[in-house]
Design an enzyme around this catalytic site. Sequence first.
Site, PDB file in Angstrom:
ATOM      1  N   HIS A   1     -21.913 -50.776 -34.591  1.00 54.07           N
ATOM      2  CA  HIS A   1     -21.115 -49.555 -34.446  1.00 54.07           C
ATOM      3  C   HIS A   1     -19.952 -49.562 -35.450  1.00 54.07           C
ATOM      4  O   HIS A   1     -19.273 -50.570 -35.628  1.00 54.07           O
ATOM      5  CB  HIS A   1     -20.573 -49.463 -33.013  1.00 54.07           C
ATOM      6  CG  HIS A   1     -20.008 -48.134 -32.671  1.00 54.07           C
ATOM      7  ND1 HIS A   1     -18.771 -47.719 -33.106  1.00 54.07           N
ATOM      8  CD2 HIS A   1     -20.527 -47.111 -31.938  1.00 54.07           C
ATOM      9  CE1 HIS A   1     -18.533 -46.506 -32.650  1.00 54.07           C
ATOM     10  NE2 HIS A   1     -19.591 -46.111 -31.948  1.00 54.07           N
TER      11      HIS A   1
ATOM     12  N   HIS B   1     -20.920 -61.186 -24.363  1.00 55.26           N
ATOM     13  CA  HIS B   1     -20.596 -61.440 -25.771  1.00 55.26           C
ATOM     14  C   HIS B   1     -19.252 -62.162 -25.771  1.00 55.26           C
ATOM     15  O   HIS B   1     -18.224 -61.589 -25.402  1.00 55.26           O
ATOM     16  CB  HIS B   1     -20.509 -60.095 -26.496  1.00 55.26           C
ATOM     17  CG  HIS B   1     -20.087 -60.169 -27.925  1.00 55.26           C
ATOM     18  ND1 HIS B   1     -20.926 -60.604 -28.932  1.00 55.26           N
ATOM     19  CD2 HIS B   1     -18.918 -59.821 -28.524  1.00 55.26           C
ATOM     20  CE1 HIS B   1     -20.282 -60.515 -30.097  1.00 55.26           C
ATOM     21  NE2 HIS B   1     -19.059 -60.061 -29.870  1.00 55.26           N
TER      22      HIS B   1
ATOM     23  N   MET C   1     -20.471 -50.737 -24.502  1.00 57.20           N
ATOM     24  CA  MET C   1     -19.532 -51.774 -24.076  1.00 57.20           C
ATOM     25  C   MET C   1     -19.031 -51.406 -22.681  1.00 57.20           C
ATOM     26  O   MET C   1     -18.373 -50.396 -22.497  1.00 57.20           O
ATOM     27  CB  MET C   1     -18.374 -51.853 -25.076  1.00 57.20           C
ATOM     28  CG  MET C   1     -17.472 -53.022 -24.909  1.00 57.20           C
ATOM     29  SD  MET C   1     -16.273 -53.002 -26.293  1.00 57.20           S
ATOM     30  CE  MET C   1     -15.228 -54.351 -25.826  1.00 57.20           C
TER      31      MET C   1
ATOM     32  N   TYR D   1     -23.551 -52.138 -30.362  1.00 58.87           N
ATOM     33  CA  TYR D   1     -22.117 -52.434 -30.456  1.00 58.87           C
ATOM     34  C   TYR D   1     -21.798 -53.167 -31.756  1.00 58.87           C
ATOM     35  O   TYR D   1     -20.847 -52.821 -32.467  1.00 58.87           O
ATOM     36  CB  TYR D   1     -21.713 -53.262 -29.240  1.00 58.87           C
ATOM     37  CG  TYR D   1     -20.518 -54.163 -29.406  1.00 58.87           C
ATOM     38  CD1 TYR D   1     -19.229 -53.679 -29.222  1.00 58.87           C
ATOM     39  CD2 TYR D   1     -20.676 -55.515 -29.708  1.00 58.87           C
ATOM     40  CE1 TYR D   1     -18.122 -54.515 -29.344  1.00 58.87           C
ATOM     41  CE2 TYR D   1     -19.580 -56.354 -29.834  1.00 58.87           C
ATOM     42  CZ  TYR D   1     -18.311 -55.847 -29.651  1.00 58.87           C
ATOM     43  OH  TYR D   1     -17.229 -56.676 -29.777  1.00 58.87           O
TER      44      TYR D   1
ATOM     45  N   ILE E   1     -17.156 -47.140 -27.826  1.00 56.30           N
ATOM     46  CA  ILE E   1     -18.532 -47.650 -27.856  1.00 56.30           C
ATOM     47  C   ILE E   1     -19.086 -47.615 -26.435  1.00 56.30           C
ATOM     48  O   ILE E   1     -18.725 -48.441 -25.595  1.00 56.30           O
ATOM     49  CB  ILE E   1     -18.589 -49.081 -28.440  1.00 56.30           C
ATOM     50  CG1 ILE E   1     -17.942 -49.108 -29.827  1.00 56.30           C
ATOM     51  CG2 ILE E   1     -20.030 -49.568 -28.502  1.00 56.30           C
ATOM     52  CD1 ILE E   1     -17.817 -50.482 -30.446  1.00 56.30           C
TER      53      ILE E   1
END
Length: 106
Positions: free
Chosen positions: A80, A10, A42, A77, A39
């Site tokens: 979130h 990302h 991640m 993510y 998170i």
Amino acid sequence: MEGGKGVVKHIVLAKFKEGTTEEEIEKHIKNYADLLNHIEHMKSFEWGTDVSIENLHQGFTHIFEATFETLEGRSAYVAHPAHVKFGTALFPTLEKVIVFDYVPKA
């Protein structure tokens, strides 16, 4: 994930608005990195500033890269609450932003 070695990258390219202080930028970077603690999907976070000699950055000054094991993890993510809160604080300080997700291929 075919050819993806089980990861999703990302990427965020950012150009901060004129007048955004270095302290504000550092705070956003610290808060972005802190998402790793909130998170589980991640898996890593890296960032940097442009050091290219080609002058093709189009005004973008910072790059942020987060890694996820799956597309589903990346999607979790994005939704979130900690990421939403972070983005809500970051985006008003950006003049331009590009977000690009990809599955690396060899």
